[in-house]
Structure formats: C-alpha cells, structure tokens
Design a protein around this motif. Structure first.
Motif, mmCIF file in Angstrom:
data_model
loop_
_atom_site.group_PDB
_atom_site.id
_atom_site.type_symbol
_atom_site.label_atom_id
_atom_site.label_comp_id
_atom_site.label_asym_id
_atom_site.label_seq_id
_atom_site.Cartn_x
_atom_site.Cartn_y
_atom_site.Cartn_z
ATOM 1 N N GLU A 88 0.835 -1.205 0.000
ATOM 2 C CA GLU A 88 0.000 0.000 0.000
ATOM 3 C C GLU A 88 0.864 1.248 0.000
ATOM 4 O OE1 GLU A 88 -2.591 -0.706 3.321
ATOM 5 O OE2 GLU A 88 -3.805 -2.140 2.189
ATOM 6 N N SER A 89 1.973 1.212 0.718
ATOM 7 C CA SER A 89 2.908 2.334 0.716
ATOM 8 C C SER A 89 3.500 2.530 -0.674
ATOM 9 C CB SER A 89 4.023 2.079 1.729
ATOM 10 O OG SER A 89 5.002 3.076 1.662
ATOM 11 N N MET A 90 3.863 1.412 -1.331
ATOM 12 C CA MET A 90 4.407 1.486 -2.684
ATOM 13 C C MET A 90 3.364 2.066 -3.637
ATOM 14 S SD MET A 90 5.312 -1.427 -5.490
ATOM 15 C CE MET A 90 3.660 -1.969 -5.330
ATOM 16 N N GLU A 91 2.119 1.651 -3.480
ATOM 17 C CA GLU A 91 1.049 2.139 -4.356
ATOM 18 C C GLU A 91 0.889 3.655 -4.226
ATOM 19 O OE1 GLU A 91 -3.411 0.656 -5.425
ATOM 20 O OE2 GLU A 91 -2.945 0.877 -3.300
ATOM 21 N N LYS A 92 0.963 4.172 -3.001
ATOM 22 C CA LYS A 92 0.867 5.620 -2.788
ATOM 23 C C LYS A 92 2.040 6.340 -3.440
ATOM 24 C CE LYS A 92 -1.658 5.269 1.529
ATOM 25 N NZ LYS A 92 -1.582 5.372 2.983
ATOM 26 N N ASP A 93 3.236 5.763 -3.293
ATOM 27 C CA ASP A 93 4.427 6.364 -3.909
ATOM 28 C C ASP A 93 4.298 6.398 -5.426
ATOM 29 O OD1 ASP A 93 5.537 6.735 -1.418
ATOM 30 O OD2 ASP A 93 6.847 4.984 -1.538
ATOM 31 N N MET A 94 3.791 5.328 -6.019
ATOM 32 C CA MET A 94 3.629 5.266 -7.474
ATOM 33 C C MET A 94 2.606 6.299 -7.959
ATOM 34 S SD MET A 94 5.657 3.202 -8.857
ATOM 35 C CE MET A 94 6.997 3.018 -7.711
ATOM 36 N N LYS A 95 1.546 6.508 -7.201
ATOM 37 C CA LYS A 95 0.557 7.528 -7.577
ATOM 38 C C LYS A 95 1.193 8.911 -7.560
ATOM 39 C CE LYS A 95 -3.625 5.091 -6.188
ATOM 40 N NZ LYS A 95 -4.735 5.013 -5.243
ATOM 41 N N ARG A 96 2.028 9.149 -6.549
ATOM 42 C CA ARG A 96 2.700 10.441 -6.438
ATOM 43 C C ARG A 96 3.677 10.635 -7.595
ATOM 44 N NH1 ARG A 96 4.750 11.070 -0.587
ATOM 45 N NH2 ARG A 96 5.413 9.070 -1.287
ATOM 46 N N ILE A 97 4.420 9.600 -7.936
ATOM 47 C CA ILE A 97 5.357 9.675 -9.067
ATOM 48 C C ILE A 97 4.604 9.932 -10.363
ATOM 49 C CG2 ILE A 97 6.934 8.284 -10.479
ATOM 50 C CD1 ILE A 97 7.894 7.024 -7.819
ATOM 51 N N ARG A 98 3.463 9.284 -10.514
ATOM 52 C CA ARG A 98 2.653 9.487 -11.720
ATOM 53 C C ARG A 98 2.191 10.938 -11.821
ATOM 54 N NH1 ARG A 98 -2.953 9.001 -12.421
ATOM 55 N NH2 ARG A 98 -3.494 8.857 -14.613
ATOM 56 N N GLN A 99 1.752 11.522 -10.705
ATOM 57 C CA GLN A 99 1.303 12.909 -10.713
ATOM 58 C C GLN A 99 2.459 13.851 -11.062
ATOM 59 O OE1 GLN A 99 -0.247 13.263 -6.749
ATOM 60 N NE2 GLN A 99 -2.315 12.631 -7.334
ATOM 61 N N ILE A 100 3.629 13.598 -10.494
ATOM 62 C CA ILE A 100 4.795 14.440 -10.775
ATOM 63 C C ILE A 100 5.181 14.339 -12.243
ATOM 64 C CG2 ILE A 100 7.271 14.699 -10.334
ATOM 65 C CD1 ILE A 100 6.641 13.869 -7.405
ATOM 66 N N SER A 101 5.201 13.113 -12.785
ATOM 67 C CA SER A 101 5.580 12.957 -14.191
ATOM 68 C C SER A 101 4.564 13.613 -15.113
ATOM 69 C CB SER A 101 5.760 11.484 -14.545
ATOM 70 O OG SER A 101 4.557 10.792 -14.431
ATOM 71 N N LYS A 102 3.299 13.576 -14.726
ATOM 72 C CA LYS A 102 2.269 14.240 -15.532
ATOM 73 C C LYS A 102 2.485 15.756 -15.534
ATOM 74 C CE LYS A 102 -2.738 14.544 -16.067
ATOM 75 N NZ LYS A 102 -4.046 14.119 -15.537
ATOM 76 N N GLN A 103 2.824 16.323 -14.368
ATOM 77 C CA GLN A 103 3.082 17.756 -14.285
ATOM 78 C C GLN A 103 4.309 18.140 -15.108
ATOM 79 O OE1 GLN A 103 3.328 18.376 -10.069
ATOM 80 N NE2 GLN A 103 1.115 18.515 -9.812
ATOM 81 N N ILE A 104 5.333 17.306 -15.092
ATOM 82 C CA ILE A 104 6.529 17.583 -15.886
ATOM 83 C C ILE A 104 6.195 17.558 -17.366
ATOM 84 C CG2 ILE A 104 8.783 16.642 -16.583
ATOM 85 C CD1 ILE A 104 9.128 15.816 -13.610
ATOM 86 N N CYS A 105 5.373 16.601 -17.777
ATOM 87 C CA CYS A 105 4.966 16.512 -19.188
ATOM 88 C C CYS A 105 4.202 17.764 -19.612
ATOM 89 C CB CYS A 105 4.114 15.281 -19.429
ATOM 90 S SG CYS A 105 5.037 13.747 -19.408
ATOM 91 N N LEU A 106 3.401 18.302 -18.727
ATOM 92 C CA LEU A 106 2.626 19.506 -19.051
ATOM 93 C C LEU A 106 3.528 20.740 -19.176
ATOM 94 C CD1 LEU A 106 -0.521 18.955 -16.795
ATOM 95 C CD2 LEU A 106 -0.376 18.725 -19.271
ATOM 96 N N LEU A 107 4.710 20.695 -18.538
ATOM 97 C CA LEU A 107 5.658 21.802 -18.626
ATOM 98 C C LEU A 107 6.438 21.810 -19.937
ATOM 99 C CD1 LEU A 107 7.145 21.782 -15.020
ATOM 100 C CD2 LEU A 107 5.545 23.448 -15.972
#
Length: 114
Positions: A88-107
């Motif tokens: 569950e901790s890994m799943e939360k980390d992966m969601k956070r990484i996904r959000q960060i990568s999405k924000q970087i892509c938008l930049l």
C-alpha cells in the motif's frame, strides 16, 4: 515507510524495499495464482500459501530467503499485515510519481500545429 512489525514473537523493522527487492518478491508472487475478483492486497495475500508469504516477506526485508524459516513461526495474519503495509505504501508512492511525471509533461513545450 519505517515500521516495526511483530511476527512470531520477533520484531522486524521494515523500511521501503528497493526496486530489486520488489522485483524478486514479484517473481515469488507469480508462483501462486492470484485469486480472481481480488480487489485489494489483503484479499490477494489471503489467497496465498503461508510458505509463499514467508518467502515474499523475507525477500522484501532482506533481499533473500534467509528469514523465511523465522517468519514461518508467525501466524498468517501476522505475515499479511506487513505485506499489505509495504504494498500500500508502494502504491501511494507510485501515484505520487505518476502525478509528478504528468506535471513535468505539461511543462514541456508543445510543437505548433501548422
């Protein structure tokens, strides 16, 4: 994640596993069939044999099977609890990484369409 779990009257300090340890544990999980209709990690682990849970947890803690026999002294529920916490901790980390990568892509600059 840095938590202590008691399994078979022994305390184990569990920290976030490395990608290598997750990979080894994933290969061990693949040896068992995941129950159909499982909606969360608890249901997945409940459907597995205790021996497999011991091997998976040993791989996540130490990176090898050295703790498997010690962990086998614990109850199945004692093994499932830290496994759920880890995944569950890994799943939360992966969601956070996904959000960060999405924000970087938008930049990133987008090419002009002509």
């Amino acid at each position: 994640m840095n938590r202590v779990f008691t399994i078979g009257e022994r305390a184990y300090n569990i920290i976030n596993p490395t990608i290598r340890k997750f990979s080894l544990a994933g290969k061990e999980v693949e040896t068992e069939k995941i129950p159909e209709g499982a909606t969360d990690f608890r249901e997945i682990f409940n459907g597995m044999k205790k021996e497999t849970l011991c091997r998976v947890l040993s791989l996540l803690i130490s990176g090898d099977y050295s703790l498997s026999d010690e962990l086998a002294q614990g109850e199945k529920d004692e093994l499932i609890e830290p496994l759920c916490a880890i995944y569950e901790s890994m799943e939360k980390d992966m969601k956070r990484i996904r959000q960060i990568s999405k924000q970087i892509c938008l930049l990133c600059a987008k090419p002009k369409v002509q």
